[in-house]
Design an enzyme around this catalytic site. Structure first.
Site, PDB file in Angstrom:
ATOM      1  N   HIS A 157       0.814  -1.225   0.000  1.00 37.82           N
ATOM      2  CA  HIS A 157       0.000   0.000   0.000  1.00 37.82           C
ATOM      3  C   HIS A 157       0.844   1.270   0.000  1.00 37.82           C
ATOM      4  O   HIS A 157       0.312   2.357   0.204  1.00 37.82           O
ATOM      5  CB  HIS A 157      -0.972   0.005   1.189  1.00 37.82           C
ATOM      6  CG  HIS A 157      -1.859  -1.192   1.204  1.00 37.82           C
ATOM      7  ND1 HIS A 157      -1.619  -2.295   2.002  1.00 37.82           N
ATOM      8  CD2 HIS A 157      -2.967  -1.492   0.475  1.00 37.82           C
ATOM      9  CE1 HIS A 157      -2.543  -3.204   1.775  1.00 37.82           C
ATOM     10  NE2 HIS A 157      -3.378  -2.757   0.856  1.00 37.82           N
ATOM     11  N   GLY A 158       2.150   1.131  -0.193  1.00 39.15           N
ATOM     12  CA  GLY A 158       2.994   2.306  -0.377  1.00 39.15           C
ATOM     13  C   GLY A 158       3.525   2.986   0.870  1.00 39.15           C
ATOM     14  O   GLY A 158       4.015   4.115   0.793  1.00 39.15           O
TER      15      GLY A 158
END
Length: 200
Positions: A157-158
């Site tokens: 999810h970064g």
């Protein structure tokens, strides 16, 4: 000594030798499981038994992984350049001194460790439990160029974390990577799963 006595004596020596050899093999067979029983079982390790890590071969910039409670624990040897840079970008971080979540006292500083050069973290993202990748490359274009100082990137999810495991602002992870309990037995051996107070 008669010929019959000589044969009997020879047989006796042979039987004694064979008996000693069989006894030695049997002793090893009995001792091996006994000695193995001194090591924690896989079940005990999964339940939280402390794990020793030999960091004597760890070079500056390298990361090693050990398993504790079924989870990956990262051990990173940081370079002097990394340590010097840790205090230069705290405004980009959500919680630079680990005050928002429960961390060991020795993690409530800029380097989040007992020894500044050795970082110990659980390798699990604090967002949804993925395992971030180690990206020590400063200035990586795909991670923000000049705003990336090296660290850990979660591809799920970064979320981004620096080389002290501190979470950047504006990413899904709410808090810093967790520092597990640990202590040093010597300059080259550390124990993950208990700190100095627990060992006392």
């Amino acid at each position: 000594m008669s010929e019959e006595e000589a044969v009997s004596y020879g047989r006796r020596k042979l039987l004694i030798g064979v008996t000693a050899a069989v006894g030695a093999v049997g002793a090893v067979g009995v001792a091996t499981p006994f000695v193995r029983s001194w090591n924690p079982s896989a079940k005990a390790r999964a339940a939280g038994a402390p794990v020793e890590a030999d960091i004597s071969q760890l070079q500056p910039g390298q990361k090693m992984v050990v398993e504790w409670q079924g989870r990956p624990v990262w051990i990173v040897k940081r370079t002097p350049e990394v340590l010097e840079a840790l205090s230069s970008f705290t405004e980009q971080l959500k919680d630079p001194y680990s005050h928002k979540e429960q961390q060991p006292e020795y993690a409530q500083n800029a380097h989040r460790s007992i020894r500044p050069d050795i970082l110990v973290l659980l390798g699990i993202c604090t967002h949804l439990g993925c395992s971030p990748t180690y990206r020590p490359d400063v200035g990586a274009a795909d991670l923000g160029g000049g705003t990336w100082h090296g660290g850990f990137f979660c591809p799920c999810h970064g979320s981004k974390f620096d080389l002290a495991g501190r979470v950047y602002k504006g990413v899904p992870a709410p808090v810093n990577l967790e520092v597990p309990p640990y202590r040093f037995l010597s300059d080259s051996i550390l124990v993950v799963g208990e700190d100095a107070e627990e060992a006392a």
